[in-house]
Design a protein around this motif. Structure first.
Motif, short mmCIF file in Angstrom:
data_model
loop_
_atom_site.label_atom_id
_atom_site.label_comp_id
_atom_site.label_asym_id
_atom_site.label_seq_id
_atom_site.Cartn_x
_atom_site.Cartn_y
_atom_site.Cartn_z
N LYS A 1 24.79 57.82 8.92
CA LYS A 1 24.66 57.72 7.46
C LYS A 1 24.50 59.10 6.83
O LYS A 1 25.03 59.37 5.75
N ILE A 2 23.76 59.97 7.50
CA ILE A 2 23.58 61.34 7.01
C ILE A 2 24.92 62.06 6.99
O ILE A 2 25.27 62.75 6.02
N SER A 3 25.68 61.91 8.07
CA SER A 3 26.99 62.56 8.15
C SER A 3 27.90 62.09 7.02
O SER A 3 28.61 62.90 6.39
N GLU A 4 27.90 60.79 6.75
CA GLU A 4 28.72 60.25 5.66
C GLU A 4 28.33 60.86 4.32
O GLU A 4 29.18 61.24 3.51
N PHE A 5 27.03 60.94 4.08
CA PHE A 5 26.54 61.43 2.79
C PHE A 5 26.83 62.91 2.63
O PHE A 5 27.22 63.36 1.54
N TYR B 1 28.82 64.79 -0.34
CA TYR B 1 28.15 65.83 -1.12
C TYR B 1 27.99 67.07 -0.23
O TYR B 1 26.93 67.28 0.37
N PRO B 2 29.03 67.90 -0.14
CA PRO B 2 29.03 69.04 0.79
C PRO B 2 27.92 70.05 0.54
O PRO B 2 27.58 70.82 1.46
N ASN B 3 27.36 70.08 -0.66
CA ASN B 3 26.31 71.04 -0.96
C ASN B 3 24.93 70.58 -0.50
O ASN B 3 23.94 71.31 -0.63
N VAL B 4 24.87 69.36 0.04
CA VAL B 4 23.59 68.76 0.42
C VAL B 4 23.44 68.74 1.93
O VAL B 4 24.36 68.38 2.67
N LYS B 5 22.26 69.11 2.39
CA LYS B 5 21.92 69.03 3.80
C LYS B 5 20.74 68.08 3.95
O LYS B 5 19.71 68.24 3.30
N ILE B 6 20.88 67.07 4.80
CA ILE B 6 19.79 66.14 5.09
C ILE B 6 19.14 66.57 6.41
O ILE B 6 19.78 66.53 7.46
N LYS B 7 17.91 66.99 6.34
CA LYS B 7 17.17 67.39 7.55
C LYS B 7 16.42 66.18 8.08
O LYS B 7 15.53 65.64 7.42
N LEU B 8 16.78 65.74 9.28
CA LEU B 8 16.17 64.56 9.88
C LEU B 8 15.02 64.96 10.80
O LEU B 8 15.19 65.76 11.72
N VAL B 9 13.84 64.40 10.54
CA VAL B 9 12.67 64.62 11.38
C VAL B 9 12.37 63.30 12.10
O VAL B 9 11.92 62.33 11.49
N LYS B 10 12.62 63.27 13.40
CA LYS B 10 12.44 62.04 14.18
C LYS B 10 10.95 61.85 14.49
O LYS B 10 10.33 62.73 15.09
N THR B 11 10.42 60.72 14.08
CA THR B 11 8.98 60.49 14.15
C THR B 11 8.67 59.12 14.74
O THR B 11 9.11 58.10 14.18
N PRO B 12 7.96 59.03 15.84
CA PRO B 12 7.60 57.72 16.40
C PRO B 12 6.82 56.89 15.38
O PRO B 12 6.00 57.42 14.62
N TRP B 13 7.06 55.59 15.37
CA TRP B 13 6.40 54.72 14.38
C TRP B 13 4.88 54.80 14.49
O TRP B 13 4.19 54.80 13.47
N ALA B 14 4.37 54.86 15.70
CA ALA B 14 2.91 54.87 15.88
C ALA B 14 2.26 56.11 15.30
O ALA B 14 1.06 56.11 15.02
N GLU B 15 3.04 57.17 15.10
CA GLU B 15 2.49 58.42 14.57
C GLU B 15 2.80 58.63 13.09
O GLU B 15 2.29 59.57 12.48
N MET B 16 3.63 57.77 12.52
CA MET B 16 4.16 57.99 11.18
C MET B 16 3.07 58.13 10.12
O MET B 16 3.03 59.12 9.37
N ASN B 17 2.17 57.18 10.03
CA ASN B 17 1.17 57.19 8.96
C ASN B 17 0.22 58.38 9.07
O ASN B 17 -0.10 59.03 8.07
N ASP B 18 -0.24 58.66 10.29
CA ASP B 18 -1.16 59.78 10.46
C ASP B 18 -0.50 61.11 10.11
O ASP B 18 -1.10 61.97 9.46
N LYS B 19 0.74 61.28 10.53
CA LYS B 19 1.45 62.53 10.24
C LYS B 19 1.73 62.67 8.75
O LYS B 19 1.67 63.78 8.20
N LEU B 20 2.03 61.56 8.09
CA LEU B 20 2.24 61.61 6.64
C LEU B 20 0.96 62.02 5.92
O LEU B 20 0.99 62.81 4.98
N SER B 21 -0.16 61.47 6.37
CA SER B 21 -1.44 61.81 5.74
C SER B 21 -1.74 63.29 5.89
O SER B 21 -2.22 63.94 4.95
#
Length: 438
Positions: free
Chosen positions: A64-68, A72-92
């Motif tokens: 999906k990132i590649s399609e987007f 929009y060639p001027n846009v770069k989507i940086k993907l940060v792979k995050t395990p679900w169990a760590e998501m909330n704590d890391k966001l906080s």
């Protein structure tokens, strides 16, 4: 006097022209496509989804990132792979350091947008990017999970419920008939679990972990619920809740139909005990509906059926439901926010929700996606979708993560035999009431 009046009218007409031009310019700015020329990087956190042939659980979002980025060639989507169990704590932690991403997913197990993040003002409302017609394509309960004070904070993509999964091979080996139409009372459930237990097999097992609610329908089956309606008081120490927890604990200590590990935090081990072909030492386990799709893969291909949780004193089946999706975090750059919203639309479209349903084992949050009947050839998922009518959400309190952790800690102690159910739920109440009084 006449000259003064004429002069006043002239001034007002001139001002009116300027105001009119100003309004037109504002309207023009609001409907402008200037955002399409925005250049920069959008940071997205994402959890693992379903695996491809190379065991890559991020292949869908990478596509999906590649399609987007091609659009929009001027846009770069940086993907940060995050395990679900760590998501909330890391966001906080990221929010505390004012280094939050632009997009983050909402784990379907949690069920709604983090109310504390909304209160902190770090999540951006999306109403200006979605018309009423856009919103009308989402199921009402899905939108409700992402709406606070009348504003839409995120886009729901998938709905999940927790169900009981029955390993039919073990039922057949033990000569036990599955419940008719997947319905059973608690007493009928206990009798079947006893008949399934023995010779290295346990009838039932589950785990206890903050943010996961496979075990909770047992606490709800007699009418219990964690908080009162306006979420100002702890109510999980009611007779109904204690009765429900006692029934869950009894499966391990009174009826002896569960392994010693039941109530621990080993999610993977619990799953493999039911689904791994070289193990399968547990006949029945409760899971969110993603597990149905997993049990149909080559890695965990299982002969199983979907059943309701057993009914308790209410006489009605009950389960926990969740709504997964994506939220957009605030930015001072309006063009960036508009571009970010466009990417969220790209990954939450009708077609993508159908793809998510078929591969990730969740129900679409869009009516148009459900209308495509993604489970027409999947009776287990179709059955689970029927059970969604019995689903209740977890409370949408701004401090729910802390409340949940306090409760789950005491549930673990009860399932480990260190506290009686009444004591555990009472002690949980002391911690929760302290949080509610803040």
């Amino acid at each position: 006097m006449k000259k003064w009046v004429m002069g006043f009218i002239s001034v007002m007409l001139i001002l009116g022209i300027f105001v009119g031009c100003s309004n037109k310019d504002a309207s023009k700015d609001q409907n402008s496509d200037d955002w399409k020329d925005w250049e920069g990087t959008i940071t997205m956190w994402e959890g693992p989804r379903w695996a491809d042939k190379d065991d890559n659980k991020y292949h869908w979002i990478e596509e999906k990132i590649s399609e987007f980025e091609k659009e929009y060639p001027n846009v770069k989507i940086k993907l940060v792979k995050t395990p679900w169990a760590e998501m909330n704590d890391k966001l906080s932690v990221a929010i505390a350091g004012r280094a939050w991403p632009d997009i983050a997913p909402v784990d379907i197990s949690g069920g709604s947008v983090n109310q504390n993040h909304i209160k902190q003002g770090v999540i951006a409302p999306l109403d200006e990017y979605f018309t009423d017609e856009d919103k009308s394509d989402f199921y009402e309960n899905a939108l409700e999970a992402y709406t606070t004070d009348g504003k839409l904070y995120g886009v729901p993509t998938s709905i999940s419920v927790h169900t009981m999964l029955l390993n039919l091979d073990i039922f057949e080996e033990k000569g036990v008939e599955p419940p008719e139409d997947g319905k059973w009372t608690y007493d009928e459930f206990v009798e079947k679990m006893k008949a399934l237990t023995g010779d290295g097999v346990d009838g039932f097992s589950t785990y206890i972990l903050p943010g996961y609610y496979e075990a909770w329908p047992f606490l709800l089956m007699d009418g219990g619920y964690p908080l009162n309606e306006d979420m100002t008081e702890y109510t999980f120490d009611s007779e109904e809740a204690i009765s429900g927890l006692q029934k869950l604990v009894d499966l391990k200590y009174k009826h002896d139909v569960a392994p010693e590990s039941m109530g621990g935090q080993d999610v993977g081990g619990t799953w493999k005990a039911w689904a791994a072909s070289d193990q399968r030492t547990v006949a029945v386990e409760p899971w969110a509906t993603w597990a149905i799709a997993s049990a149909q893969t080559d890695d965990f291909k299982t002969n199983f059926m979907v059943a309701e949780y057993p009914t308790g004193d209410t006489g009605e089946p009950v389960t926990i439901g969740g709504v997964g999706g994506y939220v957009m975090f605030n930015s001072e750059d309006e063009a960036k926010k508009r571009m970010t919203a466009e990417f969220i639309k790209h990954i939450t479209s009708t077609d993508e929700q159908v793809t998510m349903a078929k591969n990730y084992g969740t129900f679409p949050a869009r009516v148009s996606a459900a209308d495509q009947e993604p489970f027409a050839d999947n009776p287990q998922m179709a059955r689970a979708q029927e059970l969604s009518q019995h689903a209740v959400p977890v409370p949408r309190h701004e401090n729910w993560a802390r409340i949940d952790e306090a409760i789950q800690k005491e549930l673990q102690l009860a399932l480990n035999g260190e506290k009686e159910p009444a004591e555990a739920l009472k002690d949980a109440g002391e911690a929760v009431n302290s949080i509610l009084s803040e």
